[in-house]
Design an enzyme around this catalytic site. Structure first.
Site, mmCIF file in Angstrom:
data_model
loop_
_atom_site.group_PDB
_atom_site.id
_atom_site.type_symbol
_atom_site.label_atom_id
_atom_site.label_comp_id
_atom_site.label_asym_id
_atom_site.label_seq_id
_atom_site.Cartn_x
_atom_site.Cartn_y
_atom_site.Cartn_z
ATOM 1 C CE LYS A 240 0.656 1.272 4.529
ATOM 2 N NZ LYS A 240 1.207 2.548 5.019
ATOM 3 C CG ASP B 202 -1.219 0.085 8.697
ATOM 4 O OD1 ASP B 202 -2.006 0.961 9.090
ATOM 5 O OD2 ASP B 202 -0.059 0.323 8.311
#
Length: 264
Positions: free
Chosen positions: A9, A145
């Site tokens: 990401k 996350d």
């Protein structure tokens, strides 16, 4: 046999609002998965065993949690598998082949993504029939996350990063992700320890990016539409202040490529 991709990401924005009473920070961030992926493959087994393969990584990336016996008690894939087993009272295990392509300590979320892929893959292998919401809740116990990677795509993250809202995805775009030779162990913990009140913002940059995305009339916007002055990462100033080599690398890259670079 079951396979799961674990994408990396980037952060289009990452702002820290304040420090919480529990020692964590309240953040607001727009996160986007990209096509750099680790690959996890699962087989049924009586106990949990991780088989790592990280031949594609930079030569200095030793993935320091691995050992010669695959006793990866500190690895997030092992933690995710073991936690899922405990939460569901599952009696057996799995062999998990972890093929690493995402460099460690690169800010790309590789460890958290691997943990999320482990939860999703084992949910299928073990026929647990848990929802994404169930998996995200379990994932939040592993790392802030991890819930984002359960959903993937483009998300607005708040709280510690575990409060998520899906937003209109960006249109596909080629990006150059450059890994600078700055080796920091446990980088996330180290960088957060360097945050001061002067680094706090009020969510302005994130609000501006959200506004641009919403004005795309539901069709998604191009990466070029995201005004570069609103792309923001709180750790960029910390890098510039604490690590002289970072500023030198960015200066050389921008001079030679005639492109503005951003910390992802």
């Amino acid at each position: 046999m079951i396979c799961e991709l674990a994408p990396a990401k980037i952060n289009l924005t990452l702002e820290i609002l304040n420090k919480r009473s529990d020692g964590y920070h309240d953040i607001v961030s727009i996160m986007q998965t990209i096509d750099i992926c680790d690959v996890l493959t699962f087989w049924e087994n009586d106990w949990i065993k991780i088989i790592p393969n990280y031949s594609n990584l930079p030569s200095k990336d030793d993935l320091f949690y691995y050992d010669n016996f695959n006793y990866l008690n500190n690895n997030l894939v092992y933690k995710a598998a073991n936690l899922l087993k405990k939460e569901t009272n599952y009696k057996h295990g799995a062999i998990i082949h972890l093929h690493k392509n995402i460099p460690s300590s690169a800010g790309l979320g590789g460890g958290s993504s691997d943990a999320a892929a482990a939860l999703k893959g084992l949910n299928r292998l073990w026929n647990l029939n848990l929802s994404l919401e169930d998996l995200a809740e379990i994932g939040s116990k592993i790392g802030s996350d991890v819930p984002f990677f359960i959903y993937g795509g483009t998300c607005l993250a708040k709280g510690k990063g575990e409060v998520l809202s899906k937003i209109i995805p960006l249109k596909e775009k080629w990006l150059a992700v450059i890994l600078l030779p700055i080796n920091l162990k446990q980088k996330t913990k180290l960088l957060y320890s360097m945050v001061t009140k002067e680094n706090y913002t009020n969510g302005y940059f994130t609000e501006k990016i959200i506004e641009i995305i919403l004005n795309s009339n539901g069709n998604g916007c191009n990466f070029e539409d995201l005004n570069s002055r609103y792309l923001f990462n709180v750790f960029e100033e910390i890098y510039k202040r604490k690590f002289k080599e970072y500023a030198l690398w960015i200066k050389d890259l921008e001079k030679n490529c005639n492109v503005k670079f951003h910390l992802a």
